[in-house]
Scaffold this motif. Sequence first.
Motif, PDB file in Angstrom:
ATOM      1  N   PRO A  49       0.827  -1.213   0.000  1.00 42.07           N
ATOM      2  CA  PRO A  49       0.000   0.000   0.000  1.00 42.07           C
ATOM      3  C   PRO A  49       0.861   1.264   0.000  1.00 42.07           C
ATOM      4  O   PRO A  49       1.963   1.283   0.537  1.00 42.07           O
ATOM      5  CB  PRO A  49      -0.813  -0.120   1.305  1.00 42.07           C
ATOM      6  CG  PRO A  49      -0.714  -1.538   1.712  1.00 42.07           C
ATOM      7  CD  PRO A  49       0.599  -2.033   1.213  1.00 42.07           C
ATOM      8  N   GLY A  52       1.420   3.783   2.779  1.00 43.73           N
ATOM      9  CA  GLY A  52       1.831   2.759   3.728  1.00 43.73           C
ATOM     10  C   GLY A  52       1.416   3.044   5.154  1.00 43.73           C
ATOM     11  O   GLY A  52       1.412   2.151   5.997  1.00 43.73           O
ATOM     12  N   ARG A 144      -5.297   8.160   3.745  1.00 48.30           N
ATOM     13  CA  ARG A 144      -5.272   6.815   4.310  1.00 48.30           C
ATOM     14  C   ARG A 144      -3.985   6.078   3.920  1.00 48.30           C
ATOM     15  O   ARG A 144      -3.282   6.491   2.996  1.00 48.30           O
ATOM     16  CB  ARG A 144      -6.472   6.018   3.819  1.00 48.30           C
ATOM     17  CG  ARG A 144      -7.819   6.632   4.148  1.00 48.30           C
ATOM     18  CD  ARG A 144      -8.946   5.683   3.718  1.00 48.30           C
ATOM     19  NE  ARG A 144      -8.798   5.267   2.328  1.00 48.30           N
ATOM     20  CZ  ARG A 144      -9.269   5.948   1.300  1.00 48.30           C
ATOM     21  NH1 ARG A 144      -9.910   7.100   1.510  1.00 48.30           N
ATOM     22  NH2 ARG A 144      -9.110   5.494   0.071  1.00 48.30           N
ATOM     23  N   ASP A 146      -3.606   3.454   2.223  1.00 52.86           N
ATOM     24  CA  ASP A 146      -3.614   2.937   0.851  1.00 52.86           C
ATOM     25  C   ASP A 146      -4.305   3.883  -0.108  1.00 52.86           C
ATOM     26  O   ASP A 146      -4.778   3.472  -1.170  1.00 52.86           O
ATOM     27  CB  ASP A 146      -4.293   1.569   0.802  1.00 52.86           C
ATOM     28  CG  ASP A 146      -5.758   1.631   1.211  1.00 52.86           C
ATOM     29  OD1 ASP A 146      -6.224   2.704   1.673  1.00 52.86           O
ATOM     30  OD2 ASP A 146      -6.450   0.606   1.081  1.00 52.86           O
ATOM     31  N   GLU A 147      -4.345   5.167   0.232  1.00 49.46           N
ATOM     32  CA  GLU A 147      -5.104   6.099  -0.609  1.00 49.46           C
ATOM     33  C   GLU A 147      -4.411   6.382  -1.943  1.00 49.46           C
ATOM     34  O   GLU A 147      -5.068   6.588  -2.959  1.00 49.46           O
ATOM     35  CB  GLU A 147      -5.348   7.410   0.135  1.00 49.46           C
ATOM     36  CG  GLU A 147      -6.388   8.289  -0.529  1.00 49.46           C
ATOM     37  CD  GLU A 147      -7.004   9.323   0.399  1.00 49.46           C
ATOM     38  OE1 GLU A 147      -7.591  10.280  -0.109  1.00 49.46           O
ATOM     39  OE2 GLU A 147      -6.893   9.166   1.636  1.00 49.46           O
ATOM     40  N   ALA A 150      -3.543   0.861  -3.397  1.00 52.68           N
ATOM     41  CA  ALA A 150      -3.624  -0.358  -2.593  1.00 52.68           C
ATOM     42  C   ALA A 150      -2.651  -1.382  -3.159  1.00 52.68           C
ATOM     43  O   ALA A 150      -2.272  -1.325  -4.331  1.00 52.68           O
ATOM     44  CB  ALA A 150      -5.055  -0.905  -2.607  1.00 52.68           C
ATOM     45  N   ALA A 151      -2.223  -2.315  -2.335  1.00 53.03           N
ATOM     46  CA  ALA A 151      -1.310  -3.356  -2.793  1.00 53.03           C
ATOM     47  C   ALA A 151      -1.939  -4.122  -3.960  1.00 53.03           C
ATOM     48  O   ALA A 151      -3.105  -4.500  -3.915  1.00 53.03           O
ATOM     49  CB  ALA A 151      -0.988  -4.313  -1.642  1.00 53.03           C
ATOM     50  N   THR A 153      -2.602  -2.970  -6.961  1.00 54.06           N
ATOM     51  CA  THR A 153      -3.255  -2.140  -7.972  1.00 54.06           C
ATOM     52  C   THR A 153      -2.224  -1.665  -9.009  1.00 54.06           C
ATOM     53  O   THR A 153      -1.016  -1.703  -8.779  1.00 54.06           O
ATOM     54  CB  THR A 153      -3.945  -0.911  -7.354  1.00 54.06           C
ATOM     55  OG1 THR A 153      -2.966  -0.136  -6.641  1.00 54.06           O
ATOM     56  CG2 THR A 153      -5.043  -1.337  -6.400  1.00 54.06           C
TER      57      THR A 153
END
Length: 406
Positions: A49, A52, A144, A146-147, A150-151, A153
């Motif tokens: 992410p 992170g 956030r 993972d804004e 995200a892992a 993507t």
Amino acid sequence: MSSREFFTARTVAEALAGFRPARRTKAESVPSAAALHRVPAEDVLAPAPLPGFARATVDGFAVRAADTYGASDGLPSYLDLLGAVRMGAAPEVAVRPGGCAAVPTGGALPEGADAVVMVEFTAETLPGCVEVTRPVAPGAGLVRADEDAAAGTVLAPAGRPLRAPDLGLLAAAGVTTVGVHARPRVAVLSTGDEVVPPDTADLAPGQVRDATASALAALVTEAGGEPVQAGIVSDESGALRERLTDALVDADLVVISAGSSVGARDETAGAVAAVGSVWCHGLAIKPGKPTLLAECGGVPVLGLPGNPLSALVVFRLVGVPLVWRLAGCETPPPEPGRRARLARGLASAAGRLDVVQVRLVDGTAEPVLGPSALLSVLTRADGYVVVPEPATGLDAGAEVEVVLYR
């Protein structure tokens, strides 16, 4: 090939849509920092992410949003200052109900907090006490964990040239190498007994230095390709066929400058037909009608008019997209453009695409006219205007899109 076949011309749109060789360059791994404008051979995925961890986007105080509801200048909320977050370190403080923690832009959000109040809407009226004059909603003033991504993507999609922000995102994700298509090798062949190398000091009567090949090489480089100067071929029968056969061994695209018209000395169509198949001979474009598109053993071949201006106009419209496609990019990056008004009217013929060189003067586009044998027409232009096939011209004062030269 007869002259009747030559004059059955395809439109530029038909050429771009219909002439689509399957050839693509192989993938190679390059450092991400050196991959600007290279084309990923496959999607580049986020290994984790990003960024992170939840982090503040403003200088202020990390809070529980519920503790700020109803706060105003006349009736502020008062929160206990529990500590401060240091940049580049995990928070050593947690936010409990009725409390807050000072946090800088980019600092990690402490446990228990779900928003950040900008420092402009706070005041430390008493030691250890922060006055909040604006309410915030959960998620305000932060990003956030993972804004950004995200892992798993896609950070950079296959087939789209990498831009500066893409390289920044890859760096943030720790992706230091990327698999991209190799730069297409474009062999540039010049033809004609009258053509001599540019370093020829003294010209004999009737000789001309090969200017087109140098300009074509620059356009190939600009499109992300690797130009290969394949030399000058004489008008001797069979010479072009032999040189073309040699060039096809290592090239992803062969460009033949001159020799594509229907004159008695023009050898391109015959040489190409002898080793491959001609897709079209003739484009409905001015300048540049005597253009040839072919495929020889899976390698596309582009035969250009002899006049330098015509050759460069056609290569920019047809050859450049072809170079990008060979590198795995189906939709080439758009050229920069600017709206302007025509300084004078332009005549055209229906069914033919006219490309007119222009220079920009105080918001107007002034046509730069001259014979297609003159490169100076291009050097004096800031860009070009297209008169589309259905039109019979453009009126003076018409608003047009000028495609700018970089």
